[in-house]
Scaffold this active site. Structure first.
Site, mmCIF file in Angstrom:
data_model
loop_
_atom_site.group_PDB
_atom_site.id
_atom_site.type_symbol
_atom_site.label_atom_id
_atom_site.label_comp_id
_atom_site.label_asym_id
_atom_site.label_seq_id
_atom_site.Cartn_x
_atom_site.Cartn_y
_atom_site.Cartn_z
ATOM 1 N N ASP A 33 18.136 13.202 9.881
ATOM 2 C CA ASP A 33 18.180 12.310 11.247
ATOM 3 C C ASP A 33 18.929 13.221 12.191
ATOM 4 O O ASP A 33 19.995 13.634 12.215
ATOM 5 C CB ASP A 33 18.913 11.099 10.900
ATOM 6 C CG ASP A 33 19.070 10.332 12.251
ATOM 7 O OD1 ASP A 33 18.535 10.805 13.316
ATOM 8 O OD2 ASP A 33 19.538 9.250 12.081
ATOM 9 N N LYS A 74 18.221 10.566 23.472
ATOM 10 C CA LYS A 74 19.804 10.955 23.639
ATOM 11 C C LYS A 74 19.721 12.538 24.307
ATOM 12 O O LYS A 74 20.306 12.736 25.476
ATOM 13 C CB LYS A 74 20.421 11.158 22.183
ATOM 14 C CG LYS A 74 21.116 9.699 22.056
ATOM 15 C CD LYS A 74 20.906 9.467 20.671
ATOM 16 C CE LYS A 74 21.115 8.047 20.486
ATOM 17 N NZ LYS A 74 21.362 7.367 19.264
ATOM 18 N N TRP A 99 25.539 5.788 11.204
ATOM 19 C CA TRP A 99 23.820 6.184 11.176
ATOM 20 C C TRP A 99 23.272 6.328 9.749
ATOM 21 O O TRP A 99 22.493 5.835 9.560
ATOM 22 C CB TRP A 99 23.538 7.125 12.345
ATOM 23 C CG TRP A 99 23.722 6.569 13.524
ATOM 24 C CD1 TRP A 99 24.454 6.768 14.567
ATOM 25 C CD2 TRP A 99 22.879 5.245 14.221
ATOM 26 N NE1 TRP A 99 24.417 6.002 15.629
ATOM 27 C CE2 TRP A 99 23.539 4.962 15.434
ATOM 28 C CE3 TRP A 99 21.959 4.545 13.509
ATOM 29 C CZ2 TRP A 99 23.093 3.993 16.073
ATOM 30 C CZ3 TRP A 99 21.613 3.354 14.260
ATOM 31 C CH2 TRP A 99 21.912 3.364 15.786
HETATM 32 C C1 LIG Z 1 20.980 6.766 18.112
HETATM 33 C C2 LIG Z 1 20.583 7.062 17.041
HETATM 34 C C3 LIG Z 1 19.817 6.366 15.972
HETATM 35 C C4 LIG Z 1 18.963 5.287 16.501
HETATM 36 O O1 LIG Z 1 18.122 5.367 17.314
HETATM 37 P P1 LIG Z 1 16.991 4.343 18.056
HETATM 38 O O2 LIG Z 1 15.969 5.108 18.596
HETATM 39 O O3 LIG Z 1 17.760 3.255 18.786
HETATM 40 O O4 LIG Z 1 16.219 3.551 16.599
HETATM 41 C C5 LIG Z 1 19.712 6.900 14.787
HETATM 42 N N1 LIG Z 1 20.503 7.698 14.202
HETATM 43 C C6 LIG Z 1 21.307 8.498 15.144
HETATM 44 C C7 LIG Z 1 21.940 9.772 14.484
HETATM 45 C C8 LIG Z 1 21.627 8.313 16.561
HETATM 46 O O5 LIG Z 1 22.448 8.662 17.137
#
Ligand SMILES: *Cc1c(COP(=O)(O)O)cnc(C)c1O
Length: 363
Positions: free
Chosen positions: A175, A199, A106
């Site tokens: 993030d 999540k 990511w």
């Molecule tokens: C799932 C995830 C993403 C992507 O998220 P989207 O909403 O599908 O764009 C980005 N960063 C991390 C750490 C993730 O686990």
């Protein structure tokens, strides 16, 4: 093979499982109107009812994470992946760069997308260790004129989690899509934090952005107003229609976390669940986790079978035992058990029982 067990557990990385209670509340909300009234999801987003929901959601989040007043909370769309582009577009002056720490899948995605919009640079990369450890912060190369330094607190696909965050001369931007609300957090250490909600915070469609107000700047040419942090902060995330269903769900998830003791309680449960699984892996001759032990994720436990071709049999039999979506990230392979806040301890106990039994038959 038919499932002979009473309950199924979903180990998907996201969209992820919801607590049964939140699922029930969602069904109720969609199923019928509040006595004599119009259901919340059919009300104008500018009206008192929906505004109240947004205000409560923000207040819950501020309480749970201890977000200081000089931070804005934004409710955005486009997921974390849209933020990969929106960060440089919102935070950097024309021509200004930023530094990115590449800890795995990511972090690399965030970096590659940012490269399309600004002269960003890698501050460090974990590629040399196959992303099994976080590059030592004392080795990060962060230019003093960088607009920010980006990191990924939990690498959802690699099973790697940062345990502490360095003090840098430029704002940290993180993030936290896969580990927000799974542990206490010193928000004031960050310039900005963002997380998609599918999540730990409900369903897809909403992305939270927590940002220090002094970093807000007027939208530069080419940045749509609907994706400007400053515009959204100014208009309380009601510049246009917010994702109402996802907001409702995040609200109920936040209530659920608050009722269970908040992030300190969530962190204790996270440790308990993940320790059970890592202990099983480490005691085994069949399973192997390559991640540096003190940086293993408490949320996404990633491992592999030493006998790789056996993996397909493993997934098939797990499924038959009611243990679903254990496949690793499609780009990375292996096995991954995502243990977000909604995962009950019994789910992990069932998985560990299955893994031991599987090893005794195939190991
Ligand atoms: C799932 C995830 C993403 C992507 O998220 P989207 O909403 O599908 O764009 C980005 N960063 C991390 C750490 C993730 O686990």
């Amino acid at each position: 093979m038919a499932c002979t067990c009473s309950e199924a557990y979903n180990f998907a990385a996201g969209p992820a499982m919801l607590p049964a209670e939140v699922r029930r509340q969602l069904a109720e909300q969609l199923g019928h109107a509040a006595a004599g009234g119009v259901p919340l999801l059919e009300q104008p987003f500018t009206g008192a009812g929906f505004r109240g929901l947004m205000e409560e959601t923000e207040a819950l989040l501020r309480n749970l994470l201890g977000i200081p007043d000089d931070y804005a909370v934004l409710f955005m769309q486009g997921g974390a992946s849209a933020q990969f582009a929106l960060l440089p577009l919102n935070l950097l002056a024309a021509g200004q760069g930023a530094a990115y720490v590449e800890t795995g899948h990511w972090a690399r995605k965030a970096f590659v997308e940012a490269c399309r919009h600004a002269p960003v640079r890698r501050a460090a990369s974990g590629a040399v260790t196959g992303y099994t450890s976080v590059p030592d912060p004392t080795d990060w190369r962060v230019p003093a004129d960088a607009g920010y330094c980006h990191l990924t607190s939990n690498e959802t696909g690699n099973g790697l989690q940062m345990q502490d965050f360095p003090q840098l001369p430029v704002p940290l931007v993180a993030d936290m899509t896969s580990d927000l609300l799974t542990r206490p957090l010193a928000v004031e250490r960050f310039g900005a934090i963002y997380a998609s909600t599918q999540k730990n915070l409900g369903v897809a469609g909403l992305c939270l952005v927590i940002i220090r107000r002094e970093l807000l700047r007027p939208p530069r040419p080419g940045l749509p107003s609907a994706f400007s942090y400053a515009v959204l902060a100014e208009q309380n995330s009601r510049f246009n229609t917010p994702p109402t269903l996802a907001l409702y769900c995040a609200n109920r998830m936040l209530r659920w976390v608050a009722e269970r003791g908040g992030v300190t309680a969530m962190a204790a449960l996270c440790r308990q669940r993940s320790r059970l699984l890592y202990d099983c892996i480490d005691a085994s001759a069949l399973y192997r986790c390559a991640v540096r032990p003190d940086q293993r994720s408490a949320v996404n436990v990633c491992f592999e079978l030493r006998d790789r071709p056996l993996s397909a049999v493993f997934f098939g039999q797990a499924e038959a035992h009611g243990l679903h979506h254990l496949q690793g990230h499609s780009a990375l392979g292996g096995v991954r058990a995502s243990l977000y806040n909604a995962m009950p301890l019994e789910g992990v106990e069932r998985l560990v029982d299955f893994m031991r039994e599987f090893e005794s038959r195939h190991g």
